[in-house]
Write a protein that holds these residues in place. Structure first.
Motif, PDB file in Angstrom:
ATOM      1  N   GLY A  56       0.600  -1.221   0.114  1.00 27.86           N
ATOM      2  CA  GLY A  56      -0.064  -0.123  -0.178  1.00 27.86           C
ATOM      3  C   GLY A  56       0.756   1.270  -0.018  1.00 27.86           C
ATOM      4  N   THR A  57       2.006   1.315   0.292  1.00 26.63           N
ATOM      5  CA  THR A  57       2.959   2.214   0.201  1.00 26.63           C
ATOM      6  C   THR A  57       4.223   2.062  -0.296  1.00 26.63           C
ATOM      7  OG1 THR A  57       2.062   2.758   2.609  1.00 26.63           O
ATOM      8  CG2 THR A  57       4.162   3.881   1.778  1.00 26.63           C
ATOM      9  N   THR A  58       4.416   2.974  -1.522  1.00 24.88           N
ATOM     10  CA  THR A  58       5.640   2.961  -2.251  1.00 24.88           C
ATOM     11  C   THR A  58       6.286   4.276  -2.074  1.00 24.88           C
ATOM     12  OG1 THR A  58       4.451   3.678  -4.204  1.00 24.88           O
ATOM     13  CG2 THR A  58       4.553   1.092  -3.629  1.00 24.88           C
ATOM     14  N   TYR A  59       7.790   3.988  -2.400  1.00 27.29           N
ATOM     15  CA  TYR A  59       8.280   5.482  -2.448  1.00 27.29           C
ATOM     16  C   TYR A  59       9.516   5.189  -3.783  1.00 27.29           C
ATOM     17  CZ  TYR A  59      11.778   8.824  -0.782  1.00 27.29           C
ATOM     18  OH  TYR A  59      12.599  10.039  -0.831  1.00 27.29           O
ATOM     19  N   TYR A  60       9.647   5.911  -4.480  1.00 28.57           N
ATOM     20  CA  TYR A  60      10.937   6.177  -5.672  1.00 28.57           C
ATOM     21  C   TYR A  60      12.060   7.063  -5.550  1.00 28.57           C
ATOM     22  CZ  TYR A  60       7.191   3.592  -7.726  1.00 28.57           C
ATOM     23  OH  TYR A  60       5.863   2.238  -7.698  1.00 28.57           O
ATOM     24  N   ALA A  61      12.968   6.547  -5.978  1.00 32.44           N
ATOM     25  CA  ALA A  61      14.063   7.644  -6.285  1.00 32.44           C
ATOM     26  C   ALA A  61      13.727   8.689  -7.332  1.00 32.44           C
ATOM     27  CB  ALA A  61      15.405   7.016  -6.878  1.00 32.44           C
ATOM     28  N   ASP A  62      13.930   9.738  -7.348  1.00 35.57           N
ATOM     29  CA  ASP A  62      13.619  10.820  -8.260  1.00 35.57           C
ATOM     30  C   ASP A  62      13.870  10.310  -9.565  1.00 35.57           C
ATOM     31  OD1 ASP A  62      14.264  13.701  -6.143  1.00 35.57           O
ATOM     32  OD2 ASP A  62      12.392  12.446  -6.219  1.00 35.57           O
ATOM     33  N   SER A  63      15.052   9.853  -9.745  1.00 35.51           N
ATOM     34  CA  SER A  63      15.483   9.543 -11.352  1.00 35.51           C
ATOM     35  C   SER A  63      14.520   8.521 -11.839  1.00 35.51           C
ATOM     36  CB  SER A  63      16.816   8.850 -11.287  1.00 35.51           C
ATOM     37  OG  SER A  63      16.660   7.673 -10.351  1.00 35.51           O
ATOM     38  N   VAL A  64      13.802   7.642 -11.350  1.00 38.35           N
ATOM     39  CA  VAL A  64      13.062   6.924 -11.834  1.00 38.35           C
ATOM     40  C   VAL A  64      11.420   6.969 -11.445  1.00 38.35           C
ATOM     41  CG1 VAL A  64      14.699   5.006 -11.342  1.00 38.35           C
ATOM     42  CG2 VAL A  64      12.642   5.141  -9.912  1.00 38.35           C
ATOM     43  N   LYS A  65      10.945   8.192 -10.928  1.00 39.27           N
ATOM     44  CA  LYS A  65       9.875   8.734 -10.845  1.00 39.27           C
ATOM     45  C   LYS A  65       8.881   8.707 -11.863  1.00 39.27           C
ATOM     46  CE  LYS A  65       9.437  10.667  -6.620  1.00 39.27           C
ATOM     47  NZ  LYS A  65       9.609  11.650  -5.599  1.00 39.27           N
ATOM     48  N   GLY A  66       7.678   8.228 -11.927  1.00 42.04           N
ATOM     49  CA  GLY A  66       6.803   8.407 -13.010  1.00 42.04           C
ATOM     50  C   GLY A  66       7.160   7.245 -14.266  1.00 42.04           C
ATOM     51  N   ARG A  67       8.408   6.649 -14.337  1.00 47.72           N
ATOM     52  CA  ARG A  67       8.712   5.376 -15.280  1.00 47.72           C
ATOM     53  C   ARG A  67       8.608   4.288 -14.699  1.00 47.72           C
ATOM     54  NH1 ARG A  67      13.709   5.595 -17.211  1.00 47.72           N
ATOM     55  NH2 ARG A  67      14.524   6.726 -15.330  1.00 47.72           N
ATOM     56  N   PHE A  68       8.809   4.113 -13.444  1.00 44.25           N
ATOM     57  CA  PHE A  68       9.258   2.890 -12.861  1.00 44.25           C
ATOM     58  C   PHE A  68       7.949   2.527 -11.775  1.00 44.25           C
ATOM     59  CE2 PHE A  68      14.044   1.913 -13.122  1.00 44.25           C
ATOM     60  CZ  PHE A  68      14.121   2.209 -14.635  1.00 44.25           C
ATOM     61  N   THR A  69       7.410   1.084 -11.714  1.00 43.46           N
ATOM     62  CA  THR A  69       6.404   0.996 -10.794  1.00 43.46           C
ATOM     63  C   THR A  69       7.021  -0.342  -9.899  1.00 43.46           C
ATOM     64  OG1 THR A  69       4.626   1.983 -12.123  1.00 43.46           O
ATOM     65  CG2 THR A  69       3.978   0.557 -10.302  1.00 43.46           C
ATOM     66  N   ILE A  70       6.785  -0.102  -8.593  1.00 45.38           N
ATOM     67  CA  ILE A  70       7.174  -1.301  -7.840  1.00 45.38           C
ATOM     68  C   ILE A  70       6.032  -1.877  -7.293  1.00 45.38           C
ATOM     69  CG2 ILE A  70       7.319   0.017  -5.651  1.00 45.38           C
ATOM     70  CD1 ILE A  70       9.690  -1.989  -4.836  1.00 45.38           C
ATOM     71  N   SER A  71       5.940  -3.380  -7.183  1.00 43.30           N
ATOM     72  CA  SER A  71       4.412  -3.905  -6.743  1.00 43.30           C
ATOM     73  C   SER A  71       4.838  -5.017  -6.333  1.00 43.30           C
ATOM     74  CB  SER A  71       3.540  -3.940  -7.847  1.00 43.30           C
ATOM     75  OG  SER A  71       4.065  -4.915  -8.821  1.00 43.30           O
ATOM     76  N   ARG A  72       4.132  -5.837  -5.388  1.00 44.44           N
ATOM     77  CA  ARG A  72       4.380  -7.341  -4.960  1.00 44.44           C
ATOM     78  C   ARG A  72       2.849  -7.958  -4.956  1.00 44.44           C
ATOM     79  NH1 ARG A  72       6.605  -6.234   0.789  1.00 44.44           N
ATOM     80  NH2 ARG A  72       6.332  -8.525   1.133  1.00 44.44           N
ATOM     81  N   ASP A  73       3.010  -9.325  -5.044  1.00 44.46           N
ATOM     82  CA  ASP A  73       2.001 -10.127  -4.728  1.00 44.46           C
ATOM     83  C   ASP A  73       2.387 -11.323  -3.704  1.00 44.46           C
ATOM     84  OD1 ASP A  73       0.145 -12.237  -5.005  1.00 44.46           O
ATOM     85  OD2 ASP A  73       0.116 -12.126  -7.154  1.00 44.46           O
ATOM     86  N   ASN A  74       1.808 -11.093  -2.563  1.00 44.60           N
ATOM     87  CA  ASN A  74       2.397 -11.820  -1.394  1.00 44.60           C
ATOM     88  C   ASN A  74       1.669 -13.143  -1.620  1.00 44.60           C
ATOM     89  OD1 ASN A  74       3.394  -9.731  -0.256  1.00 44.60           O
ATOM     90  ND2 ASN A  74       1.694  -8.868   1.320  1.00 44.60           N
ATOM     91  N   ALA A  75       0.922 -13.290  -2.333  1.00 43.11           N
ATOM     92  CA  ALA A  75       0.307 -14.727  -2.652  1.00 43.11           C
ATOM     93  C   ALA A  75       1.126 -15.540  -3.462  1.00 43.11           C
ATOM     94  CB  ALA A  75      -1.139 -14.827  -3.185  1.00 43.11           C
ATOM     95  N   LYS A  76       1.863 -14.882  -4.104  1.00 39.76           N
ATOM     96  CA  LYS A  76       2.924 -15.559  -4.955  1.00 39.76           C
ATOM     97  C   LYS A  76       4.334 -15.557  -4.587  1.00 39.76           C
ATOM     98  CE  LYS A  76      -0.083 -15.105  -9.367  1.00 39.76           C
ATOM     99  NZ  LYS A  76       0.239 -14.826 -10.726  1.00 39.76           N
ATOM    100  N   ASN A  77       4.387 -14.685  -3.453  1.00 43.28           N
ATOM    101  CA  ASN A  77       5.919 -14.287  -2.722  1.00 43.28           C
ATOM    102  C   ASN A  77       6.708 -13.772  -3.938  1.00 43.28           C
ATOM    103  OD1 ASN A  77       4.845 -15.668  -0.383  1.00 43.28           O
ATOM    104  ND2 ASN A  77       6.091 -17.648  -1.036  1.00 43.28           N
ATOM    105  N   THR A  78       6.106 -12.711  -4.545  1.00 38.89           N
ATOM    106  CA  THR A  78       6.980 -12.293  -5.768  1.00 38.89           C
ATOM    107  C   THR A  78       6.831 -10.519  -5.680  1.00 38.89           C
ATOM    108  OG1 THR A  78       6.526 -14.181  -6.940  1.00 38.89           O
ATOM    109  CG2 THR A  78       7.371 -12.166  -8.193  1.00 38.89           C
ATOM    110  N   LEU A  79       8.014 -10.145  -5.887  1.00 37.81           N
ATOM    111  CA  LEU A  79       8.397  -8.681  -6.114  1.00 37.81           C
ATOM    112  C   LEU A  79       8.314  -8.410  -7.467  1.00 37.81           C
ATOM    113  CD1 LEU A  79       8.729  -5.952  -4.497  1.00 37.81           C
ATOM    114  CD2 LEU A  79      11.112  -6.410  -4.828  1.00 37.81           C
ATOM    115  N   TYR A  80       8.044  -7.189  -7.713  1.00 34.30           N
ATOM    116  CA  TYR A  80       7.936  -6.527  -9.382  1.00 34.30           C
ATOM    117  C   TYR A  80       8.572  -5.287  -9.380  1.00 34.30           C
ATOM    118  CZ  TYR A  80       4.670 -10.617  -9.989  1.00 34.30           C
ATOM    119  OH  TYR A  80       4.215 -12.033  -9.865  1.00 34.30           O
ATOM    120  N   LEU A  81       9.236  -5.101 -10.483  1.00 37.38           N
ATOM    121  CA  LEU A  81       9.644  -3.720 -11.045  1.00 37.38           C
ATOM    122  C   LEU A  81       9.190  -3.436 -12.539  1.00 37.38           C
ATOM    123  CD1 LEU A  81      10.820  -0.948  -9.862  1.00 37.38           C
ATOM    124  CD2 LEU A  81      12.946  -1.675 -10.878  1.00 37.38           C
TER     125      LEU A  81
END
Length: 124
Positions: A56-81
């Motif tokens: 529910g809470t994300t934070y980005y470096a200025d260099s990637v803000k607006g271009r990269f998206t971090i997310s996770r699926d706890n049911a699949k034990n997986t993190l994404y970028l």
């Protein structure tokens, strides 16, 4: 203790997109805040993005803000970028990291668990 394995790296043209994944095992994935970091040749390992335990809470470096998206699926034990509008300066080895706290940090010393990294190369 959690083990992390990144995948999804490769060669991509500038302006293109790529999605990185980080598979976690050996621990309760939802107990960890997660982060992505990257390291270019001859440079320090830099913060990219972080996400809290629930996603529910994300934070980005200025260099990637607006271009990269971090997310996770706890049911699949997986993190994404999800990386869009890639630039040559995004070329680096990308690492996922786990922090045994509810919320993440932009400091790599706050993360005790790391994957082996996956190379992303953006051609101009």
């Amino acid at each position: 203790q959690v083990q992390l394995v990144e995948s999804g790296g490769g060669l991509v043209q500038a302006g293109g997109s790529r999605r990185l994944s980080c598979a976690a095992s050996g621990g309760t994935f939802s107990s960890y805040a997660m982060g992505w970091f990257r390291q270019a040749p001859g440079k320090e390992r830099d913060f990219v993005a972080t996400i809290n335990w629930s996603g529910g809470t994300t934070y980005y470096a200025d260099s990637v803000k607006g271009r990269f998206t971090i997310s996770r699926d706890n049911a699949k034990n997986t993190l994404y970028l999800q990386m869009n509008s890639l630039k040559p300066e995004d070329t680096a080895v990308y690492y996922c990291a786990a922090r045994p706290r509810s919320y993440g940090s932009s400091l790599n010393v706050e993360y005790p668990y790391w994957g082996q990294g996956t190379q992303v190369t953006v051609s101009s």
